[in-house]
Design a protein around this motif. Structure first.
Motif, PDB file in Angstrom:
ATOM      1  N   ALA A  16      -9.536  19.104  99.254  1.00 18.82           N
ATOM      2  CA  ALA A  16      -9.337  19.055  97.800  1.00 18.82           C
ATOM      3  C   ALA A  16      -9.284  20.460  97.207  1.00 18.82           C
ATOM      4  O   ALA A  16      -8.414  20.775  96.383  1.00 18.82           O
ATOM      5  N   VAL A  17     -10.197  21.315  97.642  1.00 22.22           N
ATOM      6  CA  VAL A  17     -10.225  22.698  97.136  1.00 22.22           C
ATOM      7  C   VAL A  17      -8.957  23.428  97.520  1.00 22.22           C
ATOM      8  O   VAL A  17      -8.331  24.109  96.700  1.00 22.22           O
ATOM      9  N   LEU A  18      -8.543  23.285  98.782  1.00 22.74           N
ATOM     10  CA  LEU A  18      -7.331  23.969  99.239  1.00 22.74           C
ATOM     11  C   LEU A  18      -6.076  23.442  98.541  1.00 22.74           C
ATOM     12  O   LEU A  18      -5.148  24.199  98.247  1.00 22.74           O
ATOM     13  N   SER A  19      -6.050  22.151  98.233  1.00 25.99           N
ATOM     14  CA  SER A  19      -4.862  21.594  97.561  1.00 25.99           C
ATOM     15  C   SER A  19      -4.797  22.019  96.101  1.00 25.99           C
ATOM     16  O   SER A  19      -3.721  22.058  95.505  1.00 25.99           O
ATOM     17  N   LEU A  20      -5.928  22.361  95.501  1.00 23.63           N
ATOM     18  CA  LEU A  20      -5.954  22.809  94.107  1.00 23.63           C
ATOM     19  C   LEU A  20      -5.693  24.301  93.965  1.00 23.63           C
ATOM     20  O   LEU A  20      -5.428  24.788  92.862  1.00 23.63           O
ATOM     21  N   ALA A  21      -5.744  25.040  95.062  1.00 22.98           N
ATOM     22  CA  ALA A  21      -5.545  26.491  95.005  1.00 22.98           C
ATOM     23  C   ALA A  21      -4.212  26.881  94.372  1.00 22.98           C
ATOM     24  O   ALA A  21      -4.158  27.780  93.537  1.00 22.98           O
ATOM     25  N   PRO A  22      -3.079  26.221  94.731  1.00 22.77           N
ATOM     26  CA  PRO A  22      -1.812  26.591  94.082  1.00 22.77           C
ATOM     27  C   PRO A  22      -1.837  26.371  92.570  1.00 22.77           C
ATOM     28  O   PRO A  22      -1.245  27.130  91.817  1.00 22.77           O
ATOM     29  N   LEU A  23      -2.558  25.320  92.118  1.00 21.74           N
ATOM     30  CA  LEU A  23      -2.670  25.071  90.682  1.00 21.74           C
ATOM     31  C   LEU A  23      -3.438  26.191  89.995  1.00 21.74           C
ATOM     32  O   LEU A  23      -3.096  26.612  88.892  1.00 21.74           O
ATOM     33  N   ALA A  24      -4.490  26.673  90.632  1.00 20.29           N
ATOM     34  CA  ALA A  24      -5.268  27.770  90.064  1.00 20.29           C
ATOM     35  C   ALA A  24      -4.409  29.014  89.939  1.00 20.29           C
ATOM     36  O   ALA A  24      -4.469  29.738  88.944  1.00 20.29           O
ATOM     37  N   LYS A  25      -3.569  29.248  90.945  1.00 19.20           N
ATOM     38  CA  LYS A  25      -2.677  30.407  90.900  1.00 19.20           C
ATOM     39  C   LYS A  25      -1.666  30.248  89.763  1.00 19.20           C
ATOM     40  O   LYS A  25      -1.310  31.201  89.088  1.00 19.20           O
ATOM     41  N   ALA A  26      -1.199  29.019  89.535  1.00 13.93           N
ATOM     42  CA  ALA A  26      -0.230  28.771  88.456  1.00 13.93           C
ATOM     43  C   ALA A  26      -0.844  29.046  87.088  1.00 13.93           C
ATOM     44  O   ALA A  26      -0.138  29.313  86.136  1.00 13.93           O
ATOM     45  N   TYR A  31       1.706  34.142  81.722  1.00 16.69           N
ATOM     46  CA  TYR A  31       2.343  32.868  81.410  1.00 16.69           C
ATOM     47  C   TYR A  31       3.850  33.011  81.207  1.00 16.69           C
ATOM     48  O   TYR A  31       4.553  32.030  81.095  1.00 16.69           O
ATOM     49  N   HIS A  32       4.351  34.229  81.073  1.00 16.34           N
ATOM     50  CA  HIS A  32       5.770  34.481  80.850  1.00 16.34           C
ATOM     51  C   HIS A  32       6.271  33.789  79.590  1.00 16.34           C
ATOM     52  O   HIS A  32       7.381  33.282  79.540  1.00 16.34           O
ATOM     53  N   LEU A  33       5.441  33.734  78.580  1.00 18.08           N
ATOM     54  CA  LEU A  33       5.808  33.164  77.289  1.00 18.08           C
ATOM     55  C   LEU A  33       5.619  34.227  76.212  1.00 18.08           C
ATOM     56  O   LEU A  33       4.714  35.049  76.281  1.00 18.08           O
ATOM     57  N   GLY A  34       6.445  34.211  75.218  1.00 14.99           N
ATOM     58  CA  GLY A  34       6.290  35.129  74.096  1.00 14.99           C
ATOM     59  C   GLY A  34       6.593  36.558  74.477  1.00 14.99           C
ATOM     60  O   GLY A  34       7.220  36.841  75.496  1.00 14.99           O
ATOM     61  N   ARG A  35       6.114  37.475  73.639  1.00 15.08           N
ATOM     62  CA  ARG A  35       6.317  38.903  73.876  1.00 15.08           C
ATOM     63  C   ARG A  35       5.175  39.669  73.224  1.00 15.08           C
ATOM     64  O   ARG A  35       4.458  39.146  72.383  1.00 15.08           O
ATOM     65  N   THR A  36       5.036  40.909  73.607  1.00 15.85           N
ATOM     66  CA  THR A  36       4.020  41.762  73.014  1.00 15.85           C
ATOM     67  C   THR A  36       4.461  42.113  71.597  1.00 15.85           C
ATOM     68  O   THR A  36       5.613  42.504  71.396  1.00 15.85           O
ATOM     69  N   PRO A  37       3.573  41.975  70.600  1.00 13.26           N
ATOM     70  CA  PRO A  37       3.979  42.306  69.234  1.00 13.26           C
ATOM     71  C   PRO A  37       4.221  43.806  69.077  1.00 13.26           C
ATOM     72  O   PRO A  37       3.611  44.622  69.771  1.00 13.26           O
ATOM     73  N   THR A  38       5.101  44.145  68.155  1.00 17.71           N
ATOM     74  CA  THR A  38       5.384  45.552  67.881  1.00 17.71           C
ATOM     75  C   THR A  38       4.250  46.139  67.048  1.00 17.71           C
ATOM     76  O   THR A  38       3.462  45.400  66.444  1.00 17.71           O
ATOM     77  N   ALA A  39       4.190  47.452  66.985  1.00 17.95           N
ATOM     78  CA  ALA A  39       3.170  48.126  66.174  1.00 17.95           C
ATOM     79  C   ALA A  39       3.306  47.728  64.709  1.00 17.95           C
ATOM     80  O   ALA A  39       2.304  47.556  63.997  1.00 17.95           O
ATOM     81  N   GLU A  40       4.541  47.554  64.247  1.00 15.01           N
ATOM     82  CA  GLU A  40       4.776  47.170  62.854  1.00 15.01           C
ATOM     83  C   GLU A  40       4.249  45.757  62.581  1.00 15.01           C
ATOM     84  O   GLU A  40       3.673  45.492  61.525  1.00 15.01           O
ATOM     85  N   GLU A  41       4.446  44.852  63.527  1.00  9.89           N
ATOM     86  CA  GLU A  41       3.961  43.481  63.359  1.00  9.89           C
ATOM     87  C   GLU A  41       2.431  43.438  63.335  1.00  9.89           C
ATOM     88  O   GLU A  41       1.837  42.717  62.531  1.00  9.89           O
ATOM     89  N   ILE A  42       1.814  44.223  64.181  1.00 10.37           N
ATOM     90  CA  ILE A  42       0.346  44.283  64.184  1.00 10.37           C
ATOM     91  C   ILE A  42      -0.146  44.850  62.859  1.00 10.37           C
ATOM     92  O   ILE A  42      -1.109  44.345  62.273  1.00 10.37           O
ATOM     93  N   GLN A  43       0.515  45.885  62.356  1.00  8.65           N
ATOM     94  CA  GLN A  43       0.127  46.507  61.095  1.00  8.65           C
ATOM     95  C   GLN A  43       0.195  45.510  59.941  1.00  8.65           C
ATOM     96  O   GLN A  43      -0.653  45.518  59.049  1.00  8.65           O
ATOM     97  N   GLU A  44       1.198  44.641  59.951  1.00  7.68           N
ATOM     98  CA  GLU A  44       1.337  43.633  58.892  1.00  7.68           C
ATOM     99  C   GLU A  44       0.132  42.711  58.828  1.00  7.68           C
ATOM    100  O   GLU A  44      -0.256  42.264  57.755  1.00  7.68           O
ATOM    101  N   TRP A  45      -0.446  42.394  59.977  1.00 11.30           N
ATOM    102  CA  TRP A  45      -1.590  41.491  60.017  1.00 11.30           C
ATOM    103  C   TRP A  45      -2.916  42.218  59.893  1.00 11.30           C
ATOM    104  O   TRP A  45      -3.958  41.590  59.712  1.00 11.30           O
ATOM    105  N   ASP A  46      -2.908  43.521  60.005  1.00 12.29           N
ATOM    106  CA  ASP A  46      -4.139  44.315  59.926  1.00 12.29           C
ATOM    107  C   ASP A  46      -4.451  44.603  58.463  1.00 12.29           C
ATOM    108  O   ASP A  46      -4.165  45.672  57.945  1.00 12.29           O
TER     109      ASP A  46
END
Length: 199
Positions: A16-26, A31-46
């Motif tokens: 069971a532990v070995l079969s769950l290892a690939p899920l843990a790696k996933a 996550y390969h989602l979104g992007r890093t905000p720009t300095a200007e975008e961070i400043q707007e929220w600061d």
């Protein structure tokens, strides 16, 4: 029989532990989602304003301008025409004779803890009004409008004279009634308990 059953359980657990290892790696931090905000975008929220007011923007306002804005921006709808006779928290200490028409909402902000009298720093008022008011239209007030509303509330609560112009230099210098009676939080470092001995 008992030893065989125990070995069988260990084998199932290992599989069971070995079969769950690939899920843990996933579920790794990438996550390969979104992007890093720009300095200007961070400043707007600061938008946080500290006690020293060094982050305050340009602009200025007076109590007279704030009184007009209090009506124009519909602050009276929630806080009442006197600032103490609406369903929302009390902004202006009452005369002690007029009773509010509404029960005090939780958390209850009434004459005993009006922000103008309870806050240690005037910049706290600017920060709160700027980020949280008016209700459902947060962030729509211009800096000069916020200075004016703060001036109006401080004047109506007897903290500043009516003719004082508030701006980035004068606002942090306002001596609040509770300034010497509050306590700042102790410096905290990541990973240390906030309360000594607390798990």
């Amino acid at each position: 029989m008992g030893a065989f059953t125990m070995d069988w359980r260990k084998s199932v657990l290992l599989v069971a532990v070995l079969s769950l290892a690939p899920l843990a790696k996933a579920q790794s931090p990438t996550y390969h989602l979104g992007r890093t905000p720009t300095a200007e975008e961070i400043q707007e929220w600061d938008i946080s304003i500290g006690p020293d007011g060094k982050e305050l923007p340009p602009g200025h306002g007076t109590a007279a301008e704030g009184a007009k804005l209090f009506r124009e921006k519909q602050c009276v709808v929630c806080h009442g025409s006197k600032g103490s006779n609406g369903p929302a928290p009390t902004l202006i200490k009452s005369d002690g004779k007029t009773k509010p028409m509404y029960p005090c909402l939780v958390p209850c902000v009434n004459d005993s803890n009006v922000m103008s009298l309870h806050a240690m720093y005037a910049t706290t008022m600017w920060d709160y009004i700027n980020r949280a008011m008016p209700l459902n239209k947060q962030g729509t007030l211009a800096p000069s409008e916020v200075y004016s509303l703060v001036a109006f509330l401080l004047f109506k609560n007897g903290v500043i004279p009516e003719d004082l112009v508030l701006d980035a230099k004068s606002l942090p210098k306002v001596k609040m009634p509770n300034h010497d009676h509050g306590a700042l939080a102790l410096e905290w470092k990541h990973g240390t308990p906030i309360v000594a001995g607390y798990p």
